[in-house]
Enzyme design. Structure first.
Site, PDB file in Angstrom:
ATOM      1  N   PHE A  93      24.620  41.529  26.535  1.00  0.00           N
ATOM      2  CA  PHE A  93      25.625  40.579  27.013  1.00  0.00           C
ATOM      3  C   PHE A  93      24.948  39.510  27.867  1.00  0.00           C
ATOM      4  CE2 PHE A  93      29.061  39.107  29.779  1.00  0.00           C
ATOM      5  CZ  PHE A  93      30.059  38.874  28.848  1.00  0.00           C
ATOM      6  N   PHE A  94      24.049  39.929  28.726  1.00  0.00           N
ATOM      7  CA  PHE A  94      23.178  39.026  29.469  1.00  0.00           C
ATOM      8  C   PHE A  94      21.772  39.149  28.889  1.00  0.00           C
ATOM      9  CE2 PHE A  94      26.358  40.322  32.802  1.00  0.00           C
ATOM     10  CZ  PHE A  94      27.057  39.127  32.787  1.00  0.00           C
ATOM     11  N   GLU A 141      40.916  31.466  32.795  1.00  0.00           N
ATOM     12  CA  GLU A 141      40.699  32.712  33.522  1.00  0.00           C
ATOM     13  C   GLU A 141      41.881  33.068  34.416  1.00  0.00           C
ATOM     14  OE1 GLU A 141      38.453  34.926  33.244  1.00  0.00           O
ATOM     15  OE2 GLU A 141      36.879  33.965  32.065  1.00  0.00           O
ATOM     16  N   SER A 189      22.145  32.514  43.537  1.00  0.00           N
ATOM     17  CA  SER A 189      20.942  33.298  43.828  1.00  0.00           C
ATOM     18  C   SER A 189      19.774  32.736  43.024  1.00  0.00           C
ATOM     19  CB  SER A 189      21.170  34.777  43.487  1.00  0.00           C
ATOM     20  OG  SER A 189      20.080  35.567  43.882  1.00  0.00           O
ATOM     21  N   PRO A 190      19.246  31.566  43.403  1.00  0.00           N
ATOM     22  CA  PRO A 190      18.283  30.858  42.560  1.00  0.00           C
ATOM     23  C   PRO A 190      16.916  31.501  42.455  1.00  0.00           C
ATOM     24  CG  PRO A 190      18.543  29.726  44.649  1.00  0.00           C
ATOM     25  CD  PRO A 190      19.586  30.799  44.615  1.00  0.00           C
ATOM     26  N   GLY A 191      16.620  32.478  43.299  1.00  0.00           N
ATOM     27  CA  GLY A 191      15.314  33.121  43.198  1.00  0.00           C
ATOM     28  C   GLY A 191      15.144  33.933  41.936  1.00  0.00           C
ATOM     29  N   ARG A 247       7.174  35.317  36.674  1.00  0.00           N
ATOM     30  CA  ARG A 247       8.529  35.321  37.200  1.00  0.00           C
ATOM     31  C   ARG A 247       9.497  35.774  36.109  1.00  0.00           C
ATOM     32  NH1 ARG A 247       5.965  34.975  41.113  1.00  0.00           N
ATOM     33  NH2 ARG A 247       6.190  33.543  42.896  1.00  0.00           N
ATOM     34  N   ALA A 253      37.562  34.560  38.421  1.00  0.00           N
ATOM     35  CA  ALA A 253      36.253  34.057  38.002  1.00  0.00           C
ATOM     36  C   ALA A 253      35.983  34.402  36.546  1.00  0.00           C
ATOM     37  CB  ALA A 253      35.146  34.637  38.888  1.00  0.00           C
ATOM     38  N   GLU A 284      37.720  43.339  27.064  1.00  0.00           N
ATOM     39  CA  GLU A 284      36.578  43.310  27.962  1.00  0.00           C
ATOM     40  C   GLU A 284      36.653  44.424  29.003  1.00  0.00           C
ATOM     41  OE1 GLU A 284      36.230  39.379  29.584  1.00  0.00           O
ATOM     42  OE2 GLU A 284      36.419  38.417  27.635  1.00  0.00           O
TER      43      GLU A 284
END
Length: 374
Positions: free
Chosen positions: A189-190, A274, A295-297, A212, A258, A325
């Protein structure tokens, strides 16, 4: 080797260049006794034999073995294979390979390329490099199963092409990041992508090679329904796998509504969809809170957060969610002061809702004085 004739999405030259990874030389061509239709199953074309009809398209005349391998991988993901047929060009009939759908039982209206380009051209073109990067790592069938999820990322790329202002930070150029190796060790899914890369340091030199990993989940929206007349919000509550994986004994969170932004919609449209799915609400005016990387890291996710003006009478809360879902989402009507208490005590402990709460605290007087629910 026969030339290659395209009649559908690959007639969009930016997409064809993305698939082949190079500039192309094409000429106009026609396939007699064939017609192109929209698929009855989605936003792509299918071709069928039809006496007297003519399929308009283009002919790739400078093809090579590498091109055919790349095209077989790309088209194979969608269930197409080739046949050799005579194609009409200005210079006469020439044999050409044509990709035909293996199974095209359902068709819709006659295919019109400009309509597809307007709705899908940019997203499909942005997704094509991601598809082609999997050549040699994944089989075409696996790519086909994940293609709609990959389009979510492609649509995110299109939106990312218009970045936030650059007045204080480094103004990046394409050559400031050099990818030495890119793999995708996990995709469902991801997905997770791993990079070996070099980046431009502030002294102008390139960094040493670093490794990374990035968690890919696509762009998403959050929206908090707010009734300015009653001065109350609607929060939702649901089980979340992230806190559970962290070891949190309380993995049910209070959140704003969301969800992901689907590839065919805008963030605003996603927020309204949504709200219906998760709370049974039809939203009024949308007030933009902000857009940001949570959370860009480690995550590519980019959020668009809103407050929506709407009518929230007693009894509007309930249990909602998409059964397909496995969603089980409970609503809570909370007045503004109680909402801020939940923020203060830490019971509200996710970033989008915290950011939205602080925005609403700042803008509440304006919203109560200048707007009414739609």
């Amino acid at each position: 080797m026969p030339a290659l004739f395209f009649y559908g999405t690959l007639c969009h030259l930016p997409l064809l260049r993305a698939v082949l990874g190079r500039e192309v030389q094409v000429v106009a061509a026609q396939l007699p006794d064939h017609a192109v239709w929209w698929s009855g199953e989605g936003a792509w074309p299918v071709i069928r034999a039809e006496a007297g009809a003519v399929a308009q398209g283009i002919l790739l005349r400078d093809e090579g073995p590498e091109d055919l391998d790349r095209l077989d991988f790309y088209e194979g993901a969608f269930g197409y294979d080739t046949r050799v047929l005579p194609v009409q060009t200005a210079g006469g009939l020439v044999p050409a390979q044509v990709y035909f759908p293996v199974d095209a039982a359902k068709t819709g209206a006659p295919w019109h390329l400009p309509d597809w380009v307007a709705d899908w051209g940019a997203v499909a073109t942005a997704t094509a490099p991601d598809v082609m990067a999997l050549r040699g790592q994944r089989d075409a069938g696996e790519v086909a199963r994940r293609y709609r999820l990959m389009l979510v990322r492609g649509a995110s790329r299109v939106r990312a092409a218009t970045p936030a202002p650059v007045r204080l930070r480094h103004a990046a150029r394409a050559e400031d990041v050099v990818i030495a190796r890119q793999t995708q060790p996990y995709a469902n899914f991801f997905a997770i992508e791993e990079y070996d890369l070099h980046y431009r340091r502030f002294d102008g030199t390139m960094s040493s090679r670093i490794n990374r990993a990035v968690f890919l989940s696509g762009d998403a929206v959050t929206v908090l329904p707010y009734d300015p007349q009653r001065d109350r919000v609607l929060l939702i509550e649901q089980f979340r796998a992230g806190p559970h994986g962290r070891g949190d004994p309380q993995p049910w969170l209070l959140e704003a509504i969301a969800g992901r932004v689907d590839p065919e919609e805008t963030p605003e449209q996603a927020a309204r969809r949504e709200a219906v799915e998760e709370a049974g609400l039809v939203l009024g005016a949308l007030e933009k809170v902000g857009q940001y990387y949570p959370s860009p890291g480690a995550k590519s996710e980019y959020l668009y957060s809103y407050v929506a003006l709407c009518d929230l009478p007693d009894g509007v809360e309930g249990v909602f969610g998409e059964a397909s879902e496995a969603e089980d989402i409970r609503g809570h009507l909370v007045d503004f002061d109680r909402f801020m208490q939940l923020v203060t005590t830490g019971e509200v402990d996710n970033a989008p809702l915290l950011i939205t709460a602080l925005w609403l605290q700042r803008e509440r007087a304006r919203l109560r004085g200048g707007h009414s629910p739609a």
